[in-house]
Design a protein around this motif. Structure first.
Motif, PDB file in Angstrom:
ATOM      1  N   PHE A   1       0.839  -1.201   0.000  1.00 31.96           N
ATOM      2  CA  PHE A   1       0.000   0.000   0.000  1.00 31.96           C
ATOM      3  C   PHE A   1       0.871   1.247   0.000  1.00 31.96           C
ATOM      4  CE2 PHE A   1      -2.083   3.546   2.077  1.00 31.96           C
ATOM      5  CZ  PHE A   1      -3.320   3.582   1.454  1.00 31.96           C
ATOM      6  N   LEU A   2       1.924   1.232   0.795  1.00 29.98           N
ATOM      7  CA  LEU A   2       2.820   2.378   0.877  1.00 29.98           C
ATOM      8  C   LEU A   2       3.470   2.665  -0.473  1.00 29.98           C
ATOM      9  CD1 LEU A   2       4.415   4.557   2.278  1.00 29.98           C
ATOM     10  CD2 LEU A   2       5.830   2.801   3.352  1.00 29.98           C
ATOM     11  N   LEU A   3       3.991   1.636  -1.139  1.00 33.32           N
ATOM     12  CA  LEU A   3       4.595   1.825  -2.454  1.00 33.32           C
ATOM     13  C   LEU A   3       3.562   2.314  -3.463  1.00 33.32           C
ATOM     14  CD1 LEU A   3       6.906  -1.314  -2.749  1.00 33.32           C
ATOM     15  CD2 LEU A   3       7.636   1.061  -2.409  1.00 33.32           C
ATOM     16  N   ASP A   4       2.368   1.745  -3.412  1.00 32.99           N
ATOM     17  CA  ASP A   4       1.314   2.163  -4.349  1.00 32.99           C
ATOM     18  C   ASP A   4       0.937   3.618  -4.121  1.00 32.99           C
ATOM     19  OD1 ASP A   4       1.242  -0.327  -5.523  1.00 32.99           O
ATOM     20  OD2 ASP A   4      -0.522  -1.020  -4.388  1.00 32.99           O
ATOM     21  N   PHE A   5       0.845   4.035  -2.864  1.00 33.28           N
ATOM     22  CA  PHE A   5       0.518   5.436  -2.585  1.00 33.28           C
ATOM     23  C   PHE A   5       1.589   6.365  -3.134  1.00 33.28           C
ATOM     24  CE2 PHE A   5       1.173   9.225  -0.052  1.00 33.28           C
ATOM     25  CZ  PHE A   5      -0.068   9.843  -0.180  1.00 33.28           C
TER      26      PHE A   5
ATOM     27  N   ALA B   1       3.523  10.313  -7.114  1.00 32.90           N
ATOM     28  CA  ALA B   1       4.459  10.753  -8.146  1.00 32.90           C
ATOM     29  C   ALA B   1       3.720  11.121  -9.436  1.00 32.90           C
ATOM     30  CB  ALA B   1       5.480   9.658  -8.424  1.00 32.90           C
ATOM     31  N   ALA B   2       2.614  10.436  -9.713  1.00 29.73           N
ATOM     32  CA  ALA B   2       1.845  10.706 -10.929  1.00 29.73           C
ATOM     33  C   ALA B   2       0.861  11.862 -10.758  1.00 29.73           C
ATOM     34  CB  ALA B   2       1.083   9.447 -11.353  1.00 29.73           C
ATOM     35  N   ASN B   3       0.626  12.270  -9.512  1.00 31.37           N
ATOM     36  CA  ASN B   3      -0.368  13.326  -9.231  1.00 31.37           C
ATOM     37  C   ASN B   3       0.174  14.294  -8.186  1.00 31.37           C
ATOM     38  OD1 ASN B   3      -2.977  12.057 -10.620  1.00 31.37           O
ATOM     39  ND2 ASN B   3      -1.973  10.422  -9.467  1.00 31.37           N
TER      40      ASN B   3
ATOM     41  N   GLU C   1      11.020   4.589  -1.799  1.00 27.59           N
ATOM     42  CA  GLU C   1      10.462   5.175  -3.013  1.00 27.59           C
ATOM     43  C   GLU C   1      10.281   4.070  -4.048  1.00 27.59           C
ATOM     44  OE1 GLU C   1      11.557   8.604  -6.365  1.00 27.59           O
ATOM     45  OE2 GLU C   1      12.707   8.458  -4.498  1.00 27.59           O
ATOM     46  N   PRO C   2       9.118   3.995  -4.701  1.00 28.69           N
ATOM     47  CA  PRO C   2       8.878   2.926  -5.677  1.00 28.69           C
ATOM     48  C   PRO C   2       9.738   3.090  -6.921  1.00 28.69           C
ATOM     49  CG  PRO C   2       7.060   4.492  -5.666  1.00 28.69           C
ATOM     50  CD  PRO C   2       7.943   4.860  -4.516  1.00 28.69           C
ATOM     51  N   GLY C   3       9.701   2.044  -7.742  1.00 34.06           N
ATOM     52  CA  GLY C   3      10.480   2.062  -8.968  1.00 34.06           C
ATOM     53  C   GLY C   3      11.922   1.670  -8.763  1.00 34.06           C
ATOM     54  N   GLY C   4      12.212   0.935  -7.690  1.00 27.42           N
ATOM     55  CA  GLY C   4      13.581   0.525  -7.409  1.00 27.42           C
ATOM     56  C   GLY C   4      14.447   1.627  -6.852  1.00 27.42           C
TER      57      GLY C   4
ATOM     58  N   ARG D   1      -5.806  12.661   1.604  1.00 28.07           N
ATOM     59  CA  ARG D   1      -5.135  12.878   2.886  1.00 28.07           C
ATOM     60  C   ARG D   1      -5.216  11.646   3.780  1.00 28.07           C
ATOM     61  NH1 ARG D   1      -1.356  16.410   3.929  1.00 28.07           N
ATOM     62  NH2 ARG D   1      -2.542  17.838   2.599  1.00 28.07           N
ATOM     63  N   ALA D   2      -6.348  10.959   3.793  1.00 27.08           N
ATOM     64  CA  ALA D   2      -6.484   9.752   4.625  1.00 27.08           C
ATOM     65  C   ALA D   2      -5.507   8.675   4.178  1.00 27.08           C
ATOM     66  CB  ALA D   2      -7.916   9.235   4.582  1.00 27.08           C
ATOM     67  N   ASP D   3      -5.338   8.530   2.851  1.00 28.55           N
ATOM     68  CA  ASP D   3      -4.375   7.547   2.346  1.00 28.55           C
ATOM     69  C   ASP D   3      -2.949   7.935   2.741  1.00 28.55           C
ATOM     70  OD1 ASP D   3      -6.350   6.021   1.180  1.00 28.55           O
ATOM     71  OD2 ASP D   3      -6.143   6.958  -0.790  1.00 28.55           O
ATOM     72  N   TYR D   4      -2.664   9.223   2.703  1.00 26.17           N
ATOM     73  CA  TYR D   4      -1.327   9.673   3.110  1.00 26.17           C
ATOM     74  C   TYR D   4      -1.065   9.329   4.574  1.00 26.17           C
ATOM     75  CZ  TYR D   4       2.212  12.729   5.051  1.00 26.17           C
ATOM     76  OH  TYR D   4       3.292  13.200   5.753  1.00 26.17           O
TER      77      TYR D   4
END
Length: 221
Positions: free
Chosen positions: A5-9, A14-16, A104-107, A26-29
């Motif tokens: 979930f953390l990586l997906d968030f 990064a895309a938004n 941070e995602p993406g390796g 904010r709740a997801d953050y």
């Protein structure tokens, strides 16, 4: 810990990367930051087993803000694309060497240890200690564990010429020219999601402990 979930968030951020999107999520953050805090608590507890200088350090003292600092902003994005922490005696802003984690995602996840951008006086003392006590410094960086965990050696900026007071023929010039004394290693997203991720982080920190101790002793006035 739901690190997926953390990586997906962070990937979605990064895309938004704008305030309006963050306000809507904010709740997801807060959920992502809570997961990251749990990760840091686990890493801190394991690291305290062999690093007594971190005893008494709390998770809130280690966490960096996700908001970018305007003084150093390189883009118009208001938020960092990672969550980070510094396990350092005295907290994340203490002028000491310590241990670091950035997820941070993406390796792009990495862990590290040492001192980034020491103040001029501290940098001079580190260089002097390497010059006076080179065998101890080289024993640290040449150990099997250190080489295995940090095969790329020191990361960061370095001078083009010898620092003032040192000769260009100095056998330790490669290290005397360093402006940052940090070693790092990266993790893929798949490695972050492995059940032994905390253990692998602390293995890296344990291998770097002699370097952290060397730097802190050198910087001590």
């Amino acid at each position: 810990m739901d690190l997926k979930f953390l990586l997906d968030f962070l990937r979605d951020l990064a895309a938004n990367n704008r305030k309006a999107w963050m306000d809507e999520h904010r709740a997801d953050y807060h959920r992502a930051r809570s997961i990251f805090s749990t990760l840091i608590q686990a890493v801190l507890a394991e690291t305290q087993r062999f690093e007594p200088t971190l005893l008494g350090l709390t998770v809130p003292e280690t966490l960096f803000r996700i908001n970018k600092n305007d003084r150093f902003q390189q883009s118009q994005e208001p938020y960092k694309r990672r969550l980070g922490a510094s396990l350092t005696q005295g907290g994340r802003h203490a002028p000491r060497a310590g241990y670091f984690l950035a997820l941070e995602p993406g390796g792009e996840t990495w862990v590290g240890a040492g001192k980034w951008h020491p103040e001029p006086a501290a940098l001079a003392r580190i260089r002097q200690e390497i010059h006076y006590n080179a065998p101890a410094f080289h024993r640290i960086r040449e150990t099997a564990d250190f080489q295995q965990q940090f095969p790329d050696g020191f990361d960061g900026d370095r001078l083009q010429r010898p620092p003032k007071g040192y000769d260009k023929t100095d056998p330790d010039l490669e290290w005397l020219r360093l402006k940052d004394f940090v070693v790092t290693r990266s993790f893929t997203d798949a490695e972050v999601l492995r059940p032994d991720f905390v253990a692998r982080i602390t293995e890296s920190f344990r291998a770097a402990q002699p370097l952290v101790r060397f730097l802190n002793e050198a910087m001590a006035e």
